[in-house]
Design a protein around this motif. Structure first.
Motif, PDB file in Angstrom:
ATOM      1  N   UNK A 124      39.623  29.789  41.396  1.00  0.00           N
ATOM      2  CA  UNK A 124      38.266  29.434  41.818  1.00  0.00           C
ATOM      3  C   UNK A 124      37.442  30.578  42.395  1.00  0.00           C
ATOM      4  N   UNK A 125      38.044  31.721  42.710  1.00  0.00           N
ATOM      5  CA  UNK A 125      37.238  32.822  43.230  1.00  0.00           C
ATOM      6  C   UNK A 125      36.546  33.576  42.107  1.00  0.00           C
ATOM      7  N   UNK A 126      35.379  34.106  42.415  1.00  0.00           N
ATOM      8  CA  UNK A 126      34.669  34.986  41.480  1.00  0.00           C
ATOM      9  C   UNK A 126      34.761  36.442  41.941  1.00  0.00           C
ATOM     10  N   UNK A 127      35.503  36.698  42.998  1.00  0.00           N
ATOM     11  CA  UNK A 127      35.577  38.024  43.593  1.00  0.00           C
ATOM     12  C   UNK A 127      36.375  38.985  42.725  1.00  0.00           C
ATOM     13  N   UNK A 128      35.973  40.269  42.684  1.00  0.00           N
ATOM     14  CA  UNK A 128      36.834  41.280  42.053  1.00  0.00           C
ATOM     15  C   UNK A 128      38.095  41.455  42.889  1.00  0.00           C
ATOM     16  N   UNK A 129      39.252  41.438  42.231  1.00  0.00           N
ATOM     17  CA  UNK A 129      40.529  41.483  42.928  1.00  0.00           C
ATOM     18  C   UNK A 129      41.165  42.859  42.784  1.00  0.00           C
ATOM     19  N   UNK A 130      41.607  43.416  43.903  1.00  0.00           N
ATOM     20  CA  UNK A 130      42.419  44.631  43.921  1.00  0.00           C
ATOM     21  C   UNK A 130      43.824  44.180  44.305  1.00  0.00           C
ATOM     22  N   UNK A 131      44.754  44.246  43.366  1.00  0.00           N
ATOM     23  CA  UNK A 131      46.086  43.667  43.546  1.00  0.00           C
ATOM     24  C   UNK A 131      47.124  44.775  43.678  1.00  0.00           C
ATOM     25  N   UNK A 132      48.021  44.624  44.662  1.00  0.00           N
ATOM     26  CA  UNK A 132      49.038  45.647  44.923  1.00  0.00           C
ATOM     27  C   UNK A 132      50.401  44.976  45.034  1.00  0.00           C
ATOM     28  N   UNK A 198      43.861  38.478  36.774  1.00  0.00           N
ATOM     29  CA  UNK A 198      43.307  39.598  36.007  1.00  0.00           C
ATOM     30  C   UNK A 198      42.588  40.511  36.991  1.00  0.00           C
ATOM     31  N   UNK A 199      43.345  41.308  37.750  1.00  0.00           N
ATOM     32  CA  UNK A 199      42.720  42.140  38.783  1.00  0.00           C
ATOM     33  C   UNK A 199      41.856  43.247  38.185  1.00  0.00           C
ATOM     34  N   UNK A 200      40.782  43.567  38.882  1.00  0.00           N
ATOM     35  CA  UNK A 200      39.971  44.728  38.481  1.00  0.00           C
ATOM     36  C   UNK A 200      40.802  46.000  38.604  1.00  0.00           C
ATOM     37  N   UNK A 201      41.597  46.079  39.669  1.00  0.00           N
ATOM     38  CA  UNK A 201      42.495  47.220  39.888  1.00  0.00           C
ATOM     39  C   UNK A 201      43.864  46.663  40.269  1.00  0.00           C
ATOM     40  N   UNK A 202      44.916  47.120  39.586  1.00  0.00           N
ATOM     41  CA  UNK A 202      46.277  46.786  40.006  1.00  0.00           C
ATOM     42  C   UNK A 202      47.005  48.086  40.344  1.00  0.00           C
ATOM     43  N   UNK A 203      47.809  48.027  41.379  1.00  0.00           N
ATOM     44  CA  UNK A 203      48.590  49.196  41.808  1.00  0.00           C
ATOM     45  C   UNK A 203      50.034  48.749  42.006  1.00  0.00           C
ATOM     46  N   UNK A 204      50.971  49.492  41.430  1.00  0.00           N
ATOM     47  CA  UNK A 204      52.386  49.262  41.710  1.00  0.00           C
ATOM     48  C   UNK A 204      52.909  50.465  42.481  1.00  0.00           C
ATOM     49  N   UNK A 205      53.301  50.225  43.721  1.00  0.00           N
ATOM     50  CA  UNK A 205      53.837  51.297  44.548  1.00  0.00           C
ATOM     51  C   UNK A 205      55.287  51.578  44.138  1.00  0.00           C
ATOM     52  N   UNK A 206      55.942  52.471  44.849  1.00  0.00           N
ATOM     53  CA  UNK A 206      57.289  52.919  44.483  1.00  0.00           C
ATOM     54  C   UNK A 206      58.241  51.738  44.289  1.00  0.00           C
ATOM     55  N   UNK A 207      58.999  51.781  43.189  1.00  0.00           N
ATOM     56  CA  UNK A 207      59.996  50.745  42.897  1.00  0.00           C
ATOM     57  C   UNK A 207      61.379  51.256  43.276  1.00  0.00           C
ATOM     58  N   UNK A 208      62.049  50.491  44.143  1.00  0.00           N
ATOM     59  CA  UNK A 208      63.454  50.741  44.490  1.00  0.00           C
ATOM     60  C   UNK A 208      64.138  49.379  44.519  1.00  0.00           C
ATOM     61  N   UNK A 229      49.948  43.254  35.969  1.00  0.00           N
ATOM     62  CA  UNK A 229      49.025  43.847  34.993  1.00  0.00           C
ATOM     63  C   UNK A 229      49.033  43.120  33.648  1.00  0.00           C
ATOM     64  N   UNK A 230      49.792  42.054  33.511  1.00  0.00           N
ATOM     65  CA  UNK A 230      49.994  41.413  32.205  1.00  0.00           C
ATOM     66  C   UNK A 230      48.691  40.976  31.539  1.00  0.00           C
ATOM     67  N   UNK A 231      47.744  40.446  32.307  1.00  0.00           N
ATOM     68  CA  UNK A 231      46.509  39.911  31.723  1.00  0.00           C
ATOM     69  C   UNK A 231      45.314  40.842  31.896  1.00  0.00           C
ATOM     70  N   UNK A 232      45.557  42.095  32.285  1.00  0.00           N
ATOM     71  CA  UNK A 232      44.454  43.057  32.367  1.00  0.00           C
ATOM     72  C   UNK A 232      44.062  43.540  30.969  1.00  0.00           C
ATOM     73  N   UNK A 233      42.819  44.049  30.860  1.00  0.00           N
ATOM     74  CA  UNK A 233      42.377  44.656  29.608  1.00  0.00           C
ATOM     75  C   UNK A 233      41.785  46.030  29.909  1.00  0.00           C
ATOM     76  N   UNK A 234      41.174  46.656  28.898  1.00  0.00           N
ATOM     77  CA  UNK A 234      40.714  48.050  29.025  1.00  0.00           C
ATOM     78  C   UNK A 234      39.640  48.215  30.099  1.00  0.00           C
ATOM     79  N   UNK A 235      38.950  47.144  30.434  1.00  0.00           N
ATOM     80  CA  UNK A 235      37.930  47.230  31.477  1.00  0.00           C
ATOM     81  C   UNK A 235      38.507  47.214  32.882  1.00  0.00           C
ATOM     82  N   UNK A 236      39.831  47.057  32.979  1.00  0.00           N
ATOM     83  CA  UNK A 236      40.517  47.048  34.269  1.00  0.00           C
ATOM     84  C   UNK A 236      41.282  48.361  34.452  1.00  0.00           C
ATOM     85  N   UNK A 237      41.797  48.585  35.638  1.00  0.00           N
ATOM     86  CA  UNK A 237      42.583  49.794  35.928  1.00  0.00           C
ATOM     87  C   UNK A 237      43.986  49.412  36.405  1.00  0.00           C
ATOM     88  N   UNK A 238      44.990  50.075  35.831  1.00  0.00           N
ATOM     89  CA  UNK A 238      46.372  49.954  36.301  1.00  0.00           C
ATOM     90  C   UNK A 238      46.802  51.305  36.857  1.00  0.00           C
TER      91      UNK A 238
END
Length: 505
Positions: A124-132, A198-208, A229-238
């Motif tokens: 329900x949100x219309x906000x741009x999401x930055x997901x980490x 579908x985040x505008x920006x997704x970031x994956x920090x260090x994986x351990x 990042x599964x549902x992101x497209x070219x207009x998004x950033x990973x």
């Protein structure tokens, strides 16, 4: 195969919640269950909240709800100390706690529809999401992004795994209010198949390795992380790591996790590294000025040359430089100029419970600085905490194991010259896995102590009896383990530690 949910959200609109029978699975003490109760009561649902914890254990949250005159608690029922199958069968929708596994759970299997606070928010949100997400540094990264955007003048919100439910601010968001969300692997798993993230920006920090007592192997753990990042497209950033994985923790195909993510994302891929990225790669990296001071650089497609967006920071540690640099990249992608980002992030104070400086003590001619790093729940984070300081720390550590390897921590403690000045252990199964290697190597330590009170009493006695004068000696509480047994959770552990230190030192 991991469970996949139906596409979309059960509720077609917020008004669709009216008069629905909602079962909330998990009330808890950290605010997530409470936020769900408030949200669904506000929208006119009949709410039954069920938790295996007793009413006595949950009294604090129960009282907050029942004493709130703005809530229609006539629509609220508590089922505490047990779950009943009919509460799930008869519900129009069950709101799932992310800490509960779907597989093998008879209550969830009996439910007609299952949602989470995040699935409802994203629907329900219309906000741009930055997901980490990630294993290390995600809370520091989202906190730094939120701090930076807010200081720059954005109306912005922070939620998710950082213990704030996004349902608390859903109706305040719009297309101009960026929302920063920290996702655990469990929260991501609860979104599988829904097509809502579908985040505008997704970031994956260090994986351990983490949560291996839940997953049993790295592959399913990382597969849940990939959902970000599964549902992101070219207009998004990973945004992914460019560095090597720690030995023995990477994928079996010889790639790094960052390379694997980059090959699978459909978004515009950016990378981060602690040295200059090679030609043809875009993202952010760390450099040193001629005087040895730190700076962070960004280079994106279409830019004529790299730009400095970060300078010296107030927070300690190389790992924090990475986290704040990723935050600076997110701010840059949101349109902020590099000069402003550099100015704002210089004063980022860090994050509560994560290498949080909170108290200074003077004993005789010596001075001590206390740091609360209770959210270090994996052994690798203890190593990172120790490496954050220029002098050997007095380390307070240990607790309950969650199926992790402690090899890297024991190697660091036994082979690194002056790794720590003094060692104090809380009792627990994680401590039991660590001590034999220390004993073999002749490394001295105090404990294990059956309580935090006894550990701090021994520490105070040692400081008072010490004849060595020290200046700003760091004392770091970094457990590298969970808090089961002695504390309600890691936040309760950190709060107790800070309160007891302030009372006694």
């Amino acid at each position: 195969m991991p469970h996949s949910y139906n596409k979309g959200c059960y509720f077609k609109s917020l008004s669709d919640i009216q008069n629905k029978n909602i079962t909330i699975m998990g009330l808890g003490l950290n605010g997530g269950g409470e936020a769900c109760v408030r949200f669904f009561l506000k929208h006119g649902a009949n709410v039954l909240v069920t938790d295996m914890k007793t009413r006595e254990q949950l009294q604090q949250t129960v009282d907050k709800l029942l004493n709130d005159k703005n809530l229609d608690t006539s629509r609220l029922t508590f089922r505490l100390g047990e779950h009943l199958i009919e509460d799930f069968e008869n519900a129009d929708c069950v709101i799932k706690n992310p800490g509960v596994k779907y597989d093998g759970n008879k209550y969830l299997a009996a439910s007609k529809n299952i949602e989470t606070d995040l699935s409802i928010f994203l629907a329900f949100t219309k906000a741009p999401v930055i997901a980490v997400t990630g294993s290390k540094g995600k809370s520091s990264t989202v906190s730094a992004i939120y701090y930076g955007l807010k200081t720059a003048g954005f109306q912005t919100f922070l939620g998710g795994n950082i213990t704030v439910s996004p349902l608390t601010f859903l109706e305040k968001t719009n297309q101009d209010t960026p929302v920063v969300i920290e996702f655990s692997s469990w929260q991501l798993a609860d979104l599988r198949g829904r097509g809502l993230l579908k985040p505008h920006i997704s970031i994956i920090t260090k994986i351990v390795p983490d949560h291996q007592n839940w997953y049993g192997a790295m592959a399913p753990y990382v597969d849940d992380k990939k959902l970000i990042f599964q549902d992101q497209d070219k207009g998004c950033y990973s945004v992914f790591d460019f560095g090597e994985d720690e030995p023995g923790t990477g994928p079996e195909n010889s790639k790094t996790w960052g390379e694997e993510f980059a090959s699978e994302s459909k978004a515009t891929v950016l990378r981060y590294w602690n040295q200059k990225l090679p030609e043809g790669k875009f993202g952010v990296w760390q450099e040193r000025n001629a005087d040895g001071s730190f700076k962070g650089k960004v280079f994106l497609p279409g830019m004529p040359e790299p730009e400095t967006i970060l300078g010296e920071l107030s927070v300690p540690g190389d790992h924090m430089k990475t986290n704040v640099l990723n935050a600076a990249l997110a701010m840059y992608l949101m349109g902020l100029p590099g000069s402003l980002i550099k100015k704002i992030m210089k004063d980022f104070p860090g994050v509560e419970h994560r290498l949080q400086f909170f108290h200074e003590n003077k004993t005789g001619t010596s001075s001590y600085k206390f740091y609360n790093d209770t959210c270090a729940t994996v052994p690798d984070s203890v190593v990172a905490a120790c490496k954050s300081f220029e002098k050997p720390v007095i380390l307070l550590t240990g607790g309950t194991d969650k199926g992790l390897e402690f090899t890297k921590l024991t190697e660091y403690l036994t082979t690194s010259k002056n790794a720590v000045k003094d060692l104090y252990f809380l009792a627990g199964t994680a401590t039991d896995k660590t001590l034999p290697e220390l004993q073999k190597s002749g490394i001295s330590y105090k404990g294990p102590f059956p309580s935090l009170d006894e550990l701090l009493l021994a520490l105070k006695k040692d400081l008072e009896e010490s004849k060595e004068a020290v200046d700003d000696q760091p004392i770091v509480f970094s457990p590298g383990a969970t808090s089961f047994g002695m504390f309600q959770n890691e936040f309760d552990r950190g709060n107790q530690f800070m309160n007891k230190v302030k009372e006694n030192f």
